[in-house]
Design an enzyme around this catalytic site. Structure first.
Site, PDB file in Angstrom:
ATOM      1  N   GLY A 360      33.178  42.321  52.377  1.00  0.00           N
ATOM      2  CA  GLY A 360      34.693  42.840  52.178  1.00  0.00           C
ATOM      3  C   GLY A 360      34.339  44.356  53.078  1.00  0.00           C
ATOM      4  N   GLY A 362      36.797  48.439  52.791  1.00  0.00           N
ATOM      5  CA  GLY A 362      37.529  49.339  52.191  1.00  0.00           C
ATOM      6  C   GLY A 362      37.315  50.849  52.708  1.00  0.00           C
ATOM      7  N   ASP A 478      37.891  56.517  38.999  1.00  0.00           N
ATOM      8  CA  ASP A 478      38.242  55.334  39.825  1.00  0.00           C
ATOM      9  C   ASP A 478      38.126  54.210  38.937  1.00  0.00           C
ATOM     10  OD1 ASP A 478      40.035  54.319  41.738  1.00  0.00           O
ATOM     11  OD2 ASP A 478      38.407  53.829  43.061  1.00  0.00           O
TER      12      ASP A 478
END
Length: 671
Positions: A360, A362, A478
């Protein structure tokens, strides 16, 4: 001049030692290559000041000598004083395939930890994968010690009785080569068990022994194998004076100069006999020599680049050390012992960062799945050159995770800072992240209530460790479903410390102008005023608990038939006495209603608007564990935690089966 010469052997040791360190024999609470110790042969006693001084002198001398010798030496202090009873005899011995820096690193670690593990003992022995250290008030130099002994065996079984017989014969041949043919007191080699299988072995003695003493010790260890290990594919039997090891992979760093590396029969069968086979072998040898030369040149270059880091025990080089980071003041925090992995190893493990290995992407950059040569899976986070916030997040990851060890926190295994790359290597989580399962209509059915409750408990324990039990008081900032990873047993592990901050002793909250986090999880005081504290994480935890119960995202909940945020909907059904309406329908047949109600209650306590009203994580853990505790009535949660801007859309990128999730950065503006 010696310091300027290329020490290729030490470089090879570094690369292979690092790879081997990914195959730990003990729990993560212990040192990475710790094997065992013997502190029981002597009782705890009050050591005299003279003995303590001599012991410290011996350990200090052994530690410094290991950096310059060939892997073995012994010394004594206090034995020349007439009538004194404070003499200390000490010895270290590194494995025959380990020398230089890594021998010194192992011995230094042993010198430090033996005093902790075997405090107030007049004699002790401590084993590591790559060295042994012992001391005593009696002169043991040259004596054969066969008890106590230690053994370890792998999970796989041998293929047949024939292998047991061949393995024993092979190990006896290594003993003969170590003690008779070479006189070097250690030997390592491999043999072809069949046309498709190969086995490897190593024997080694403490180099203060004679050949006869070494043979005696190794034979005694081999005699212990039938009782503990002969039916296992991989095993090791050790004592203070010697060790023997057998496995199906090359666990040592070098072949012996005199040993031959046999080509598996399956390859030989494919070659033509006669001169063509000989020419092929010669050609391969030449190619191997050229490759070795090229690799040596590369290693020399690599060694020069990382010399400053290697001199500090494998720590991050001074050029990128985190000492300039103003939020943490202690020297201990600024010098994390993070192993440095060569870029070449990462490239091989990820197939040169191929698209197929990509998990992935980000705000930090892409994440890749990798496989080390020993078969261990890793997750590789690579800082993107275009990432504006990535450099600071990289520092945070190294700063915090390297110092944090808990079963509910993801483990940082290594980093790479070569050729302008900034790479983090983590343990690979088989079951990806919590959001991957929780917010998928099909996959969420695998998360029954028992498992969801276990995840709620695990996340709480991880946060409690960060806030109160770790060496640093860390605020994650977070916490969200995508930053909770699940291992092969679905145990939760908090990840991604890119936005984390630590507090000094006595500090309870801090203020920042740069509000960063994820929409839907941010506490109102943080979103509106930039104030963050442990209660900010408590708020995020409360949102996460409610998400786990209902199986829907807080940020998108208003799009459902409820038309409002998850927290406000939970508050309304709570006030109406209809808590179970919040529960994910797939849990109806497997839930314990009282547990669901209690978790909703705790979730609402955590998302109260006033931070002072929220419980601490220690209180949350107690509330979760108790069935008798009376919980306070929650106040109404915050109506809003800010508005997401267009920048948020750009930071949310596609992801596949993520093992390490990247920070989602949201710019928050007050309404």
């Amino acid at each position: 001049m010696e310091g300027k010469q290329l020490n290729v052997r030490s470089i090879y040791s570094f690369i292979f030692l690092f790879l081997l360190s990914f195959k730990p024999l003990v729990t993560e609470a212990q040192s990475p290559n710790y094997v065992g110790d013997d502190c029981n042969s002597t009782t705890t006693t009050s050591l005299s000041s003279a003995y303590k001084a001599n012991l410290n002198s011996v350990l200090s001398w052994l530690s410094s000598d290991a950096a310059t010798s060939k892997g073995y030496n012994h010394n004594s202090f206090g034995n020349n004083t007439p009538g004194a009873d404070a003499a200390v005899y000490g010895l270290y011995d590194c494995r025959g395939d380990v020398s230089g820096y890594f021998c010194q690193f192992c011995v230094s670690t042993a010198s430090r930890e033996v005093l902790q593990r075997c405090s107030n003992r007049v004699s002790a022995i401590i084993w590591y994968d790559f060295c042994i250290l012992r001391y005593s008030n009696e002169n043991f130099f040259g004596n054969v010690t066969v008890d106590p002994s230690w053994n370890h065996s792998g999970p796989k079984n041998v293929s047949s009785v024939e292998e047991i017989q061949k393995g024993e014969g092979f190990m006896r041949s290594l003993i003969r080569k170590a003690t008779v043919e070479t006189n070097q007191l250690y030997y390592m080699d491999g043999f072809n068990l069949s046309s498709t299988q190969r086995r490897y072995g190593m024997v080694q003695c403490s180099r203060d022994l004679t050949n006869e003493g070494c043979s005696q010790c190794l034979e005694a260890m081999l005699a212990k194998v039938p009782k503990c290990c002969e039916h296992k594919l991989g095993w090791q039997v050790s004592t203070a004076s010697c060790l023997i090891k057998y496995d199906d992979y090359i666990f040592y760093l070098f072949h012996n100069p005199a040993s031959s590396v046999s080509v598996p029969d399956t390859q030989i069968a494919k070659q033509r006999s006669g001169s063509k086979a000989k020419l092929l072998i010669i050609g391969l040898s030449v190619l191997g020599a050229v490759a070795l030369l090229c690799f040596s040149v590369y290693c020399f270059w690599f060694r020069k680049r990382t010399r400053s880091g290697r001199k500090t025990g494998g720590r991050i080089p001074d050029t990128i050390r985190l000492s300039s980071y103003h939020n943490v003041q202690t020297d201990e925090t600024l010098n994390p012992d993070v192993p440095i992995i060569p870029l070449n190893t990462i490239l091989q493990s990820t197939d040169n960062f191929s698209e197929a290995s990509k998990l992935g992407e980000g705000g930090f950059g892409p994440v890749y799945k990798g496989t080390l040569p020993d078969g261990r899976k890793i997750a590789v986070k690579r800082l993107s050159e275009s990432s504006g916030q990535g450099s600071e997040e990289f520092k945070n990851e190294v700063m915090f995770i390297a110092k944090l060890q808990h079963r509910n926190l993801v483990r940082l295994l290594a980093c790479c800072l070569e050729e302008k790359e900034k790479i983090l290597v983590y343990e690979y989580m088989t079951n990806a992240s919590l959001d991957f399962h929780l917010f998928d209509e099909r996959k969420k059915r695998q998360l029954d209530w028992k498992l969801r409750l276990s995840i709620i408990h695990g996340i709480a324990k991880g946060l409690l460790y960060l806030h109160e039990d770790s060496r640093l008081k860390v605020i994650h900032r977070d916490l969200k479903a995508s930053n909770v990873l699940l291992d092969d047993e679905m145990n939760p592990k908090i990840s991604d410390f890119g936005l984390a901050r630590s507090f000094e002793k006595g500090q309870n909250q801090a203020n920042t102008r740069r509000v960063m986090g994820t929409y839907g999880y941010m506490a109102p005081e943080y979103a509106m005023e930039g104030l963050f504290s442990v209660k900010s994480d408590v708020f995020s935890y409360g949102v996460l608990v409610l998400e786990i119960i209902c199986g829907k995202k807080n940020s998108g909940f208003y799009l459902s038939e409820c038309g409002q945020s998850l927290t406000l909907y939970a508050w309304k059904v709570w006030c109406a006495g209809k808590c179970l309406e919040l529960m994910d329908p797939v849990l109806e047949e497997c839930c314990v209603e009282s547990e669901v109600v209690k978790c909703i209650h705790i979730g609402l306590l955590c998302v109260q608007e006033d931070a002072a009203d929220r419980p601490t994580m220690s209180t949350v853990v107690v509330m979760l564990a108790s069935d008798m505790m009376s919980l306070p009535k929650p106040n109404q949660p915050a109506f809003s935690v800010g508005r997401m801007t267009l920048d948020d859309a750009s930071t949310s990128k596609s992801s596949k089966n993520l093992s390490i999730n990247d920070v989602t950065v949201s710019n928050i503006f007050p309404r």
